[in-house]
Design a protein around this motif. Structure first.
Motif, PDB file in Angstrom:
ATOM      1  N   VAL A 127       2.639 -17.897  22.943  1.00 43.14           N
ATOM      2  CA  VAL A 127       1.373 -18.476  22.468  1.00 43.14           C
ATOM      3  C   VAL A 127       0.933 -19.655  23.331  1.00 43.14           C
ATOM      4  CG1 VAL A 127       0.207 -19.592  20.520  1.00 43.14           C
ATOM      5  CG2 VAL A 127       1.799 -17.692  20.120  1.00 43.14           C
ATOM      6  N   VAL A 128       1.880 -20.512  23.741  1.00 43.18           N
ATOM      7  CA  VAL A 128       1.553 -21.723  24.489  1.00 43.18           C
ATOM      8  C   VAL A 128       2.175 -21.644  25.877  1.00 43.18           C
ATOM      9  CG1 VAL A 128       1.709 -24.245  24.568  1.00 43.18           C
ATOM     10  CG2 VAL A 128       1.464 -23.077  22.366  1.00 43.18           C
ATOM     11  N   GLY A 129       1.379 -21.877  26.891  1.00 45.91           N
ATOM     12  CA  GLY A 129       1.869 -21.917  28.265  1.00 45.91           C
ATOM     13  C   GLY A 129       1.498 -23.221  28.944  1.00 45.91           C
ATOM     14  N   VAL A 130       2.427 -23.773  29.711  1.00 39.69           N
ATOM     15  CA  VAL A 130       2.206 -25.046  30.406  1.00 39.69           C
ATOM     16  C   VAL A 130       2.269 -24.790  31.910  1.00 39.69           C
ATOM     17  CG1 VAL A 130       3.005 -27.416  30.752  1.00 39.69           C
ATOM     18  CG2 VAL A 130       3.242 -26.327  28.504  1.00 39.69           C
ATOM     19  N   THR A 131       1.264 -25.286  32.630  1.00 38.75           N
ATOM     20  CA  THR A 131       1.217 -25.134  34.081  1.00 38.75           C
ATOM     21  C   THR A 131       1.063 -26.500  34.742  1.00 38.75           C
ATOM     22  OG1 THR A 131      -1.181 -24.816  34.020  1.00 38.75           O
ATOM     23  CG2 THR A 131       0.193 -22.834  33.983  1.00 38.75           C
ATOM     24  N   ALA A 132       1.480 -26.570  36.002  1.00 39.16           N
ATOM     25  CA  ALA A 132       1.259 -27.748  36.836  1.00 39.16           C
ATOM     26  C   ALA A 132       0.666 -27.279  38.159  1.00 39.16           C
ATOM     27  CB  ALA A 132       2.561 -28.503  37.079  1.00 39.16           C
ATOM     28  N   PHE A 133      -0.123 -28.134  38.800  1.00 44.06           N
ATOM     29  CA  PHE A 133      -0.733 -27.719  40.054  1.00 44.06           C
ATOM     30  C   PHE A 133      -0.895 -28.906  40.994  1.00 44.06           C
ATOM     31  CE2 PHE A 133      -4.225 -28.763  37.220  1.00 44.06           C
ATOM     32  CZ  PHE A 133      -5.038 -29.572  37.997  1.00 44.06           C
ATOM     33  N   VAL A 134      -0.903 -28.601  42.291  1.00 42.38           N
ATOM     34  CA  VAL A 134      -1.220 -29.567  43.340  1.00 42.38           C
ATOM     35  C   VAL A 134      -2.159 -28.886  44.314  1.00 42.38           C
ATOM     36  CG1 VAL A 134       0.929 -30.867  43.155  1.00 42.38           C
ATOM     37  CG2 VAL A 134       0.827 -28.891  44.678  1.00 42.38           C
ATOM     38  N   ILE A 174      -1.921 -31.184  35.140  1.00 42.52           N
ATOM     39  CA  ILE A 174      -1.183 -30.400  34.149  1.00 42.52           C
ATOM     40  C   ILE A 174      -2.193 -29.663  33.273  1.00 42.52           C
ATOM     41  CG2 ILE A 174       0.278 -30.528  32.090  1.00 42.52           C
ATOM     42  CD1 ILE A 174       1.917 -30.950  34.465  1.00 42.52           C
ATOM     43  N   GLY A 175      -1.877 -28.410  32.919  1.00 41.21           N
ATOM     44  CA  GLY A 175      -2.715 -27.641  32.006  1.00 41.21           C
ATOM     45  C   GLY A 175      -1.889 -27.031  30.890  1.00 41.21           C
ATOM     46  N   VAL A 176      -2.505 -26.882  29.731  1.00 44.64           N
ATOM     47  CA  VAL A 176      -1.864 -26.236  28.576  1.00 44.64           C
ATOM     48  C   VAL A 176      -2.818 -25.164  28.063  1.00 44.64           C
ATOM     49  CG1 VAL A 176      -0.872 -26.527  26.291  1.00 44.64           C
ATOM     50  CG2 VAL A 176      -0.656 -28.365  27.971  1.00 44.64           C
ATOM     51  N   ASP A 177      -2.364 -23.895  28.022  1.00 43.01           N
ATOM     52  CA  ASP A 177      -3.174 -22.772  27.560  1.00 43.01           C
ATOM     53  C   ASP A 177      -2.641 -22.242  26.233  1.00 43.01           C
ATOM     54  OD1 ASP A 177      -4.919 -22.737  29.762  1.00 43.01           O
ATOM     55  OD2 ASP A 177      -3.460 -21.612  30.959  1.00 43.01           O
ATOM     56  N   PHE A 178      -3.582 -21.830  25.349  1.00 42.66           N
ATOM     57  CA  PHE A 178      -3.245 -21.261  24.049  1.00 42.66           C
ATOM     58  C   PHE A 178      -3.767 -19.821  24.018  1.00 42.66           C
ATOM     59  CE2 PHE A 178      -3.723 -25.807  23.664  1.00 42.66           C
ATOM     60  CZ  PHE A 178      -2.591 -26.190  22.957  1.00 42.66           C
ATOM     61  N   ARG A 179      -2.865 -18.858  23.946  1.00 32.44           N
ATOM     62  CA  ARG A 179      -3.199 -17.444  24.050  1.00 32.44           C
ATOM     63  C   ARG A 179      -3.949 -16.964  22.808  1.00 32.44           C
ATOM     64  NH1 ARG A 179      -0.868 -12.867  22.088  1.00 32.44           N
ATOM     65  NH2 ARG A 179      -1.099 -10.945  23.320  1.00 32.44           N
ATOM     66  N   LEU A 180      -5.118 -16.326  23.027  1.00 31.78           N
ATOM     67  CA  LEU A 180      -5.846 -15.660  21.947  1.00 31.78           C
ATOM     68  C   LEU A 180      -5.631 -14.154  21.990  1.00 31.78           C
ATOM     69  CD1 LEU A 180      -9.247 -17.609  22.062  1.00 31.78           C
ATOM     70  CD2 LEU A 180      -7.216 -18.096  20.676  1.00 31.78           C
ATOM     71  N   SER A 181      -5.523 -13.605  23.210  1.00 31.73           N
ATOM     72  CA  SER A 181      -5.259 -12.183  23.403  1.00 31.73           C
ATOM     73  C   SER A 181      -4.691 -12.005  24.801  1.00 31.73           C
ATOM     74  CB  SER A 181      -6.543 -11.371  23.228  1.00 31.73           C
ATOM     75  OG  SER A 181      -7.450 -11.659  24.280  1.00 31.73           O
ATOM     76  N   ASP A 182      -4.418 -10.755  25.177  1.00 33.72           N
ATOM     77  CA  ASP A 182      -3.913 -10.513  26.528  1.00 33.72           C
ATOM     78  C   ASP A 182      -4.918 -10.950  27.589  1.00 33.72           C
ATOM     79  OD1 ASP A 182      -1.603  -9.511  25.526  1.00 33.72           O
ATOM     80  OD2 ASP A 182      -2.082  -7.391  25.877  1.00 33.72           O
ATOM     81  N   SER A 185      -7.652 -16.818  26.771  1.00 35.46           N
ATOM     82  CA  SER A 185      -6.946 -17.986  26.253  1.00 35.46           C
ATOM     83  C   SER A 185      -7.869 -19.188  26.372  1.00 35.46           C
ATOM     84  CB  SER A 185      -5.640 -18.237  27.019  1.00 35.46           C
ATOM     85  OG  SER A 185      -5.910 -18.493  28.387  1.00 35.46           O
ATOM     86  N   ILE A 186      -7.649 -20.172  25.516  1.00 32.44           N
ATOM     87  CA  ILE A 186      -8.350 -21.445  25.630  1.00 32.44           C
ATOM     88  C   ILE A 186      -7.338 -22.493  26.061  1.00 32.44           C
ATOM     89  CG2 ILE A 186     -10.139 -20.884  23.946  1.00 32.44           C
ATOM     90  CD1 ILE A 186      -8.572 -22.502  21.895  1.00 32.44           C
ATOM     91  N   GLY A 187      -7.811 -23.539  26.723  1.00 32.61           N
ATOM     92  CA  GLY A 187      -6.848 -24.509  27.235  1.00 32.61           C
ATOM     93  C   GLY A 187      -7.461 -25.865  27.506  1.00 32.61           C
TER      94      GLY A 187
END
Length: 369
Positions: A127-134, A174-182, A185-187
């Motif tokens: 349900v919850v995914g955390v990403t980081a980016f540069v 940093i990003g946090v995404d919340f899955r709604l379907s395959d 997602s909103i984030g």
């Protein structure tokens, strides 16, 4: 305490193992795919004004591609508005901070890391995914008319620019995404961007920063995973125990008797408002410090700069207090020939006020040891 840390580490390892087993039992296999992002929010541009006065709107559109479960890249375009602040504006009354706005477009390329998939294994049902980016790109600024108006009133904007200016920009976030379907997602996302000192038209002696807080929607293009037959997990042999470590304590060495220390000297060098220039009267105090250090070759001096709390912002006061400490150190080195290795500088801005009288806190305090 060590036992507690061991238990926590063991619990985390068991959790990650269980996640990997669930993934394998469910039979999910990652598929590379593209995605689109649309986000909006607010930007804070670092400057000489209250926090709320430097907030402006921001948007970002991005297209990306995930090559691996934990690795991807995206092309993003951020835009809208930045703000600057000028300290000491007096055109329409007492001295105060005034803000001005300008516009920008900032295309950039980011390398994106999925922290949850890297640590817990790929799981498309999470349900919850955390990403980081540069990443990095170009900031294209335009519409700097308000800063130009301030400059025309006689307030020097050292790096005033007009028309359209392009400058390199580096970024991370940093990003946090919340899955709604395959597919959807909103984030939320927070990113920090650093560019040339000339971005806000002012000379701060350091790069300019702006920070974005964004929220939006992410749409996956195509299939993100497929089912597969899980492969058997081979048994792993337990590692051989490490040999015991023998703690050999060296024999204590006799320490030489400490040398007698000279009596400490303190000199307070005071400055004019918003200045780091040492007057001739205060220079005599620096000369006394130099005479002491020459007479005591083992002595060292610590110089701490301060700023008064009733003038300027924390950013301005941090800079001016550091310059005041460096001014005293520079006079000791260049005019009096004191070895720089014997000099330590520090600064407290306006967060520490050594004197009860506000104006006396525009100082550099030197203490020898």
């Amino acid at each position: 305490m060590r036992k507690r840390h061991t238990l926590v580490a063991a619990a985390m390892a068991m959790s990650l193992t269980a996640t990997a087993q669930q993934q394998q039992e469910a039979g999910y296999e990652f598929r590379p795919h593209a995605y689109l992002q649309v986000q909006g929010g607010a930007q804070y541009t670092l400057g000489e004004a209250a926090f709320g006065d430097l907030i402006s709107p921001a948007v970002q559109v991005a297209g990306g591609y995930r090559f691996l479960p934990w690795l991807g890249a995206r092309l993003s375009v951020g835009a809208w508005q930045s703000r600057g602040g000028f300290n000491g504006y007096t055109a329409d009354g007492p001295a105060r901070n005034i803000t001005y706005k300008y516009n920008y477009v900032a295309p950039a390329v980011d390398v994106v890391f999925s922290l949850t998939d890297a640590i817990g294994g790929f799981n498309p049902r999470r349900v919850v995914g955390v990403t980081a980016f540069v990443g990095g790109g170009v900031n294209i600024g335009f519409g700097n008319d308000e800063a130009a108006d301030i400059d025309r009133q006689g307030y020097r904007m050292a790096y005033l620019w007009e028309g359209t200016k392009a400058r390199p920009v580096g970024r991370a976030g940093i990003g946090v995404d919340f899955r709604l379907s395959d597919a959807v997602s909103i984030g939320i996302e927070g990113n920090a961007n650093v560019t040339s000192d000339k971005y806000n038209s002012k000379d701060a002696g350091q790069p300019d920063w702006y920070f974005n807080a964004l929220a939006g929607i992410k749409i996956n293009l195509g299939k993100t995973h497929r089912k597969r037959v899980p492969a058997p997990v081979p048994a792993q042999e337990a590692p051989a125990p490490a040999p015991p470590v023998v703690d050999e304590k060296p024999e204590p060495k006799a320490e030489p008797a400490p040398k007698p220390q000279p009596e400490e000297m303190r000199r307070d060098v005071f400055f004019r408002i918003n200045s780091a220039e040492i007057s001739e009267a205060e220079a005599a105090k620096v000369a006394e410090l130099a005479d002491y250090l020459k007479a005591n070759p083992d002595a060292k001096v610590t110089i701490t700069g301060y700023a008064d709390a009733q003038t300027g912002t924390d950013a301005v006061n941090d800079r001016i207090s550091a310059l005041r400490a460096k001014a005293v150190a520079g006079m000791l080195e260049k005019r009096h020939g004191i070895d720089p290795a014997r000099i330590t500088t520090d600064s407290k801005g306006s967060r520490v006020q050594p004197f009860a009288e506000n104006d006396r806190n525009r100082a550099a305090i030197s203490i020898t040891k």
